[in-house]
Design an enzyme around this catalytic site. Sequence first.
Site, mmCIF file in Angstrom:
data_model
loop_
_atom_site.group_PDB
_atom_site.id
_atom_site.type_symbol
_atom_site.label_atom_id
_atom_site.label_comp_id
_atom_site.label_asym_id
_atom_site.label_seq_id
_atom_site.Cartn_x
_atom_site.Cartn_y
_atom_site.Cartn_z
ATOM 1 N N LYS A 9 0.746 -1.185 0.198
ATOM 2 C CA LYS A 9 -0.106 -0.023 0.296
ATOM 3 C C LYS A 9 0.356 1.225 -0.255
ATOM 4 O O LYS A 9 1.617 1.369 -0.055
ATOM 5 C CB LYS A 9 -0.889 -0.008 1.146
ATOM 6 C CG LYS A 9 -1.168 -1.327 0.942
ATOM 7 C CD LYS A 9 -3.043 -1.471 0.030
ATOM 8 C CE LYS A 9 -3.577 -3.090 0.424
ATOM 9 N NZ LYS A 9 -4.822 -3.095 0.077
HETATM 10 C C1 LIG Z 1 -5.905 -3.697 0.748
HETATM 11 C C2 LIG Z 1 -7.644 -4.112 1.219
HETATM 12 C C3 LIG Z 1 -7.798 -3.988 1.960
HETATM 13 C C4 LIG Z 1 -7.601 -5.132 3.077
HETATM 14 O O1 LIG Z 1 -6.213 -3.763 3.659
HETATM 15 P P1 LIG Z 1 -5.126 -5.865 4.539
HETATM 16 O O2 LIG Z 1 -4.747 -4.871 5.321
HETATM 17 O O3 LIG Z 1 -4.754 -6.714 3.743
HETATM 18 O O4 LIG Z 1 -6.665 -6.469 5.430
HETATM 19 C C5 LIG Z 1 -9.264 -3.211 2.380
HETATM 20 N N1 LIG Z 1 -9.899 -2.964 1.588
HETATM 21 C C6 LIG Z 1 -8.972 -2.448 0.087
HETATM 22 C C7 LIG Z 1 -9.682 -1.323 -0.922
HETATM 23 C C8 LIG Z 1 -7.847 -3.097 0.421
HETATM 24 O O5 LIG Z 1 -7.187 -2.981 -1.212
#
Ligand SMILES: *Cc1c(COP(=O)(O)O)cnc(C)c1O
Length: 387
Positions: free
Chosen positions: A199
């Site tokens: 991210k």
């Molecule tokens: C990555 C993601 C999540 C979940 O995040 P995690 O930390 O992997 O649990 C939720 N919503 C979206 C749109 C994502 O891209």
Amino acid sequence: MSATTPRPIAFFDMQAQQRLIRGDIDARIARVLDGGRFVQGPEVDELEAKLAAFAGVAHCVGVSSGTDALQIALMAEGVGPGDAVFLPAFTYTATAEVPLVLGATPVFCDVEEGSFNIDFADLERRLALVKAEGRLRPRAVIAVDLYGRPADWPAIEALCAREGMFALDDAAQAFGGRLRGKRLGGWGDAAALSFYPTKTLGCYGDGGAILTDSAERAELYRSLRTHGEGKSRYEVLRTGMNGRLDTIQAAILLAKLPLFEQELAARARVAGWYAAALRGNDAVVAPAAMPGGESAWGIYTVLLPDAGARGRVQAAMQARGVPAAVYYPRPLHHQPAYRDHHAAALRGAPPLPVSEALCGRVLSLPMHPYLTEAEAHRVAEAVLADL
Ligand SMILES: *Cc1c(COP(=O)(O)O)cnc(C)c1O
């Protein structure tokens, strides 16, 4: 590999950043090891304060993942059986999983082709249908800032305020983006962040946070992430979960935070190189400019005319050693886990044509702050090679 072979292009590059700050990361991890407070250590408090300041919100609560951030935010509202939670059909699975885990019903809404985000008119239409059927209570909207691009928050906030619904921003891909001068994280009643390594702000494991301006909500989130505890550890006020952010992950995020603004600027620069290099070929549509908004450029996604063209582009890229990815190949209402829930949510629900079409047409290109202009041109050449 010969001296003239260019280095492989990374889709996400976490090593380049690590080389810049490895010394600081090692020192911060060593301090956590020496201090011995591996859970809820002082680094977590420091990170929460810095993230709240960055986003311009009053409160930040660190949690164990983006998914848990969404779940805790809905638990705090008491969302459960009989509740309708409106969300886009074109997103990552976690957005839909969370209401289902809590016994609520996801109502999938279509998205817009231009923004990839929830189509506000379709949201209003499905809300009217839920109210007319009278079986489910409209309780919450989870809008996603897909690929880093802000959803239509002014409209969504106004609708939720009028209808008494909770407005939750799934900003997992979008931390660092901005709309009308306000950072994502500051829109809606609360926002969920993910620190999954790829991210825009990522740790070296799982992590997340919830941002909100509401002191009452922040207090509930802190309780819920620690088994519903009250003022003292062995007073249990409500059913919670183990949803805390590790101290080591907070320490790693503190080392990365000083780079974050310049990395966001670097991502925007890469997006500009792509847009310039792809301009002039009508078969590939780069993300549209957004008046009043700034994407965080978590993922860079282009649109191709159809699945056949996308397959040709993927093959051309693969032949040239350029990575690509499809986010997402299937709309959530077609997933085996969700299709029965979708069918049961609304009788005679309108179709979701844009979500379905996008799954065949989207293609994501390498995107990270350390991508060079020469690499962006190699990517664009590969995209255009057989188009
Ligand atoms: C990555 C993601 C999540 C979940 O995040 P995690 O930390 O992997 O649990 C939720 N919503 C979206 C749109 C994502 O891209």
